[in-house]
Design an enzyme around this catalytic site. Sequence first.
Site, short mmCIF file in Angstrom:
data_model
loop_
_atom_site.label_atom_id
_atom_site.label_comp_id
_atom_site.label_asym_id
_atom_site.label_seq_id
_atom_site.Cartn_x
_atom_site.Cartn_y
_atom_site.Cartn_z
N HIS A 72 0.83 -1.21 0.00
CA HIS A 72 0.00 0.00 0.00
C HIS A 72 0.86 1.26 0.00
O HIS A 72 0.48 2.27 -0.58
CB HIS A 72 -0.95 -0.01 1.20
N VAL A 76 1.43 4.51 -3.70
CA VAL A 76 1.20 5.96 -3.66
C VAL A 76 2.55 6.67 -3.77
O VAL A 76 3.32 6.72 -2.81
CB VAL A 76 0.49 6.38 -2.36
N ASP A 80 8.08 5.21 -0.38
CA ASP A 80 8.73 6.32 0.31
C ASP A 80 8.37 6.41 1.78
O ASP A 80 8.73 7.39 2.46
CB ASP A 80 8.39 7.65 -0.37
#
Length: 205
Positions: A72, A76, A80
């Site tokens: 997950h 996005v 990071d």
Amino acid sequence: MASSTTSASFSMAVLTSACVWVLIGASASAQLSFDYYTRSCPVLFPTVRLTVGAAIAREAQMGASLLRLFFHDCFVNGCDGSILLDDTPTFTGEKNAAPNVHLVQGFEVVDQVKSAVEGVCPGIISCADLLAIIARDSVVILGGPWWPVKLGRRDARSASQAAANESIPPPTSDLKKLISSFQNVGLNIRDLVAFAGNFSVINLA
């Protein structure tokens, strides 16, 4: 109950190991390397492995949850560590996005790993790199294959709930939406099938 959970988690590890490799490869860039912390934190890998192993020993399904957390995060804006950020006055983060809230677990284990690593190598290891190592070790501990992890990621300084809602495919996605979401991050239908199997195993365990 414990044996069925362990079996389910092992099946998840085998199903998704190839996909995790794709995710890690997709996040890699020129500055990443396999020996990034060799000199600055030589005990990094055994420290992470010991802490993750203890967490999975307490709850076998945690291995699958940690892998999902990494998945997950990577969906996005790349791998990071932005999923770890709490809301602040300047941004609303990813933790409570629709695809994450009540579904993504294991944050407390990441905190435990971070604390252990800070104890031996303070101020050196990024949380983004820790997530990548934790995901790999979770798979290995559950009986799946080992792979080398490239390191050197920088932690995100902000997060976006809107980006998480847009990028992470929710459980209600139809096939067309799922294929599109995976293609957007460089994954193919084979990867989609493996991850779908992973999530089904988690839900049934």
